[in-house]
Design a protein around this motif. Structure first.
Motif, mmCIF file in Angstrom:
data_model
loop_
_atom_site.group_PDB
_atom_site.id
_atom_site.type_symbol
_atom_site.label_atom_id
_atom_site.label_comp_id
_atom_site.label_asym_id
_atom_site.label_seq_id
_atom_site.Cartn_x
_atom_site.Cartn_y
_atom_site.Cartn_z
ATOM 1 N N PHE A 26 1.570 -4.853 -5.140
ATOM 2 C CA PHE A 26 0.098 -4.618 -5.267
ATOM 3 C C PHE A 26 -0.277 -4.619 -6.782
ATOM 4 N N GLU A 27 0.715 -4.836 -7.774
ATOM 5 C CA GLU A 27 0.322 -5.385 -8.994
ATOM 6 C C GLU A 27 0.220 -6.778 -9.203
ATOM 7 N N GLY A 28 0.361 -7.538 -8.095
ATOM 8 C CA GLY A 28 0.479 -8.834 -8.215
ATOM 9 C C GLY A 28 1.646 -9.574 -8.730
ATOM 10 N N LYS A 29 2.820 -8.755 -9.154
ATOM 11 C CA LYS A 29 3.882 -9.444 -9.417
ATOM 12 C C LYS A 29 4.809 -10.162 -8.654
ATOM 13 N N ILE A 30 4.753 -9.790 -7.772
ATOM 14 C CA ILE A 30 5.574 -10.256 -6.589
ATOM 15 C C ILE A 30 4.654 -10.826 -5.511
ATOM 16 N N THR A 31 4.791 -12.394 -5.375
ATOM 17 C CA THR A 31 4.018 -13.082 -4.645
ATOM 18 C C THR A 31 4.515 -13.921 -3.370
ATOM 19 N N ARG A 32 5.875 -13.938 -3.222
ATOM 20 C CA ARG A 32 6.468 -14.335 -1.963
ATOM 21 C C ARG A 32 7.215 -13.285 -1.144
ATOM 22 N N TRP A 33 7.435 -13.481 -0.041
ATOM 23 C CA TRP A 33 8.122 -12.490 0.778
ATOM 24 C C TRP A 33 9.571 -12.375 0.851
ATOM 25 N N ASN A 34 9.952 -13.643 0.191
ATOM 26 C CA ASN A 34 11.352 -13.637 0.122
ATOM 27 C C ASN A 34 11.961 -13.281 -1.352
ATOM 28 N N THR B 170 6.901 -17.042 2.114
ATOM 29 C CA THR B 170 5.569 -17.382 2.530
ATOM 30 C C THR B 170 4.803 -16.374 1.262
ATOM 31 N N ALA B 171 3.844 -16.958 1.077
ATOM 32 C CA ALA B 171 2.999 -16.486 0.077
ATOM 33 C C ALA B 171 2.212 -15.017 0.390
ATOM 34 N N ILE B 172 2.343 -14.099 -0.289
ATOM 35 C CA ILE B 172 1.780 -12.758 0.036
ATOM 36 C C ILE B 172 0.549 -12.782 -0.092
ATOM 37 N N ARG B 173 -0.294 -12.241 0.703
ATOM 38 C CA ARG B 173 -1.938 -12.174 0.504
ATOM 39 C C ARG B 173 -2.305 -10.825 0.656
ATOM 40 N N VAL B 174 -2.611 -9.993 -0.420
ATOM 41 C CA VAL B 174 -2.768 -8.584 -0.611
ATOM 42 C C VAL B 174 -4.096 -8.447 0.109
ATOM 43 N N VAL B 175 -4.399 -7.303 0.893
ATOM 44 C CA VAL B 175 -5.583 -6.950 1.345
ATOM 45 C C VAL B 175 -5.781 -5.569 0.990
ATOM 46 N N VAL B 176 -7.332 -5.339 0.402
ATOM 47 C CA VAL B 176 -7.585 -3.926 -0.172
ATOM 48 C C VAL B 176 -8.797 -3.680 0.299
ATOM 49 N N ARG B 177 -9.103 -2.708 0.133
ATOM 50 C CA ARG B 177 -10.490 -2.170 0.537
ATOM 51 C C ARG B 177 -11.545 -2.586 -0.252
ATOM 52 N N ALA B 178 -12.641 -2.938 0.353
ATOM 53 C CA ALA B 178 -13.951 -3.458 -0.496
ATOM 54 C C ALA B 178 -14.677 -2.246 -0.997
ATOM 55 N N ASP B 179 -14.753 -1.077 -0.331
ATOM 56 C CA ASP B 179 -15.512 0.120 -0.715
ATOM 57 C C ASP B 179 -14.787 1.242 -1.312
ATOM 58 N N SER B 180 -15.641 2.235 -1.787
ATOM 59 C CA SER B 180 -14.926 3.387 -2.403
ATOM 60 C C SER B 180 -14.319 4.036 -1.273
ATOM 61 N N SER B 181 -12.868 4.081 -1.264
ATOM 62 C CA SER B 181 -12.292 4.756 -0.129
ATOM 63 C C SER B 181 -11.305 5.846 -0.359
ATOM 64 N N GLY B 182 -11.398 6.857 0.469
ATOM 65 C CA GLY B 182 -10.373 7.852 0.543
ATOM 66 C C GLY B 182 -9.005 7.388 0.823
ATOM 67 N N THR B 183 -8.862 6.517 1.891
ATOM 68 C CA THR B 183 -7.638 5.851 2.228
ATOM 69 C C THR B 183 -7.065 5.097 0.949
ATOM 70 N N THR B 184 -7.923 4.545 0.222
ATOM 71 C CA THR B 184 -7.381 3.817 -0.767
ATOM 72 C C THR B 184 -7.063 5.086 -1.977
ATOM 73 N N ALA C 136 -7.362 6.319 -7.569
ATOM 74 C CA ALA C 136 -8.792 6.390 -7.489
ATOM 75 C C ALA C 136 -9.225 5.810 -6.212
ATOM 76 N N ALA C 137 -10.417 6.097 -5.874
ATOM 77 C CA ALA C 137 -10.993 5.621 -4.618
ATOM 78 C C ALA C 137 -11.503 4.160 -4.594
ATOM 79 N N GLN C 138 -11.522 3.564 -5.696
ATOM 80 C CA GLN C 138 -11.898 2.084 -6.104
ATOM 81 C C GLN C 138 -11.149 1.681 -7.183
ATOM 82 N N PRO C 139 -9.953 1.430 -7.323
ATOM 83 C CA PRO C 139 -9.262 1.188 -8.358
ATOM 84 C C PRO C 139 -9.523 -0.354 -8.687
ATOM 85 N N SER C 140 -9.042 -0.692 -9.976
ATOM 86 C CA SER C 140 -8.872 -2.144 -10.438
ATOM 87 C C SER C 140 -7.793 -2.784 -9.800
ATOM 88 N N TRP C 141 -7.790 -3.733 -8.998
ATOM 89 C CA TRP C 141 -6.662 -4.244 -8.417
ATOM 90 C C TRP C 141 -6.437 -5.584 -9.100
#
Length: 342
Positions: free
Chosen positions: A135-143, A160-174, A191-196
């Protein structure tokens, strides 16, 4: 021996009838009130069940729209809703903007599952280092070695390339998810909407993230556990503080929250519990301290139902219940603190 005249008995019966009618009218008045709320999507499956059953039991009519915790808090501040749902605590600055006062009512606890899309690959395990790296974007492949190096899964992981998916909105789950990342030493702030970092895909609400993960090969994201089950998504086993790799499920979420003590204001946050599933949090109803008379009574009735009858529904939807002692304190606090104005 005491004797009563027929006239007295007749008057007594009439008085009872009047009292019964008055009580019926009060109950009907409360039932006729409609409460409108919006906010967190994390508890929406549960709230939909709560409010449907409340309506069916002729308790009260409550409408709830899943807009995200941040949007719910904004609506509460602006006064366009009667209550909000949030998995993130309001900040002091936000609370100061609510002139009618605000209270946080815990309704449930639950797990945020890490979901992924790798066809044919089951039971992926992620350590704290792997979680941070992905989630910091430092690991980019599943192997990558930090994932493949975890015992028992090296042969199963594709390049396989890792595609990170996050919330677009300000979110409690986030908020719950990012709070865990911060607790295990990530540079990502809770945070509810951190800088990814990087350029992650983003979806609206838990449903949006679940949909993107399901559609995208190599994707990894986070959603409330119920959304993972409903969408039949693969969930990763996450390493907890005790060193165990744990799947997101009700039993492990209960274990994680079992040792926690609620403070007087019920605002409990835990980023990395001692055992159980490590990515867990609470969800709250945010209510005002002042309402018009009819809505004050309706809000109290809603909270009473949620903290008693409603708690019996939590486990059916993979949510933990609020401890009975805490639930009773919530009811007492709301009955004492919510007042009618105007």
């Amino acid at each position: 021996m005491v004797f009563f005249t027929k006239g007295w008995r007749r008057g007594f019966i009439v008085s009872l009838a009047v009292a019964a009618l008055s009580l019926s009218l009060i109950t009907s008045a409360v039932a006729a009130v409609t409460l409108n709320g919006s906010g967190a999507t994390f508890p929406k499956p549960l709230y939909d069940r709560y409010f449907s059953q409340m309506r069916s039991a002729n308790q009260i009519t409550v409408n709830y729209e899943g807009t995200g915790s941040g949007a719910g808090i904004k609506a509460l501040i602006s006064g366009t809703v009667d209550f909000a749902g949030s998995d993130a605590l309001m900040t002091a600055a936000q609370i100061s903007q609510v002139k009618r006062g605000v209270m946080a009512i815990p309704t449930a606890g639950g797990a945020v599952a890490v979901v992924y899309n790798l066809p044919g690959v089951n039971n992926v395990k992620l350590s704290a280092d792997a979680m941070k790296g992905i989630f910091e974007g430092k690991i980019t492949r599943w192997n990558d070695a930090k994932i493949a190096g975890i015992a028992g899964q090296a042969k199963n992981l594709p390049n396989t390339a890792i595609r990170v998916v996050v919330r677009a909105d300000s979110s409690g789950t986030t908020f719950i998810f990012a709070n865990h990342l911060q607790a295990i030493g990530s540079s990502i702030k809770g945070a509810a909407q951190p800088s990814w970092p990087g350029s992650p895909l983003s979806g609206q609400g838990n449903a949006g993230v679940a949909g993107l993960v399901r559609q995208t090969a190599g994707a990894v994201g986070y959603v409330q556990d119920t959304y993972a089950r409903q969408n039949k998504l693969q969930t990763a086993f996450i390493q907890n503080k005790a060193g165990r790799f744990v799947d997101a499920n009700l039993a492990e979420a209960e274990k994680a929250l079992a040792g926690e003590t609620f403070p007087a204001d019920f605002r409990l946050v835990e980023g990395n519990p001692n055992d159980g599933y490590p990515i867990v949090g609470l969800t709250w109803l945010l209510i005002y301290k002042e309402y018009p008379t009819a809505k004050a009574d309706a809000i109290k009735k809603m909270v009473n139902w949620v903290m008693t009858t409603g708690q019996g529904l939590n486990k059916q939807l993979e949510f933990t219940s609020i401890p009975q002692g805490t639930a009773q304190k919530v009811i007492q606090t709301v009955n004492q603190s919510v007042v009618a104005k105007g």
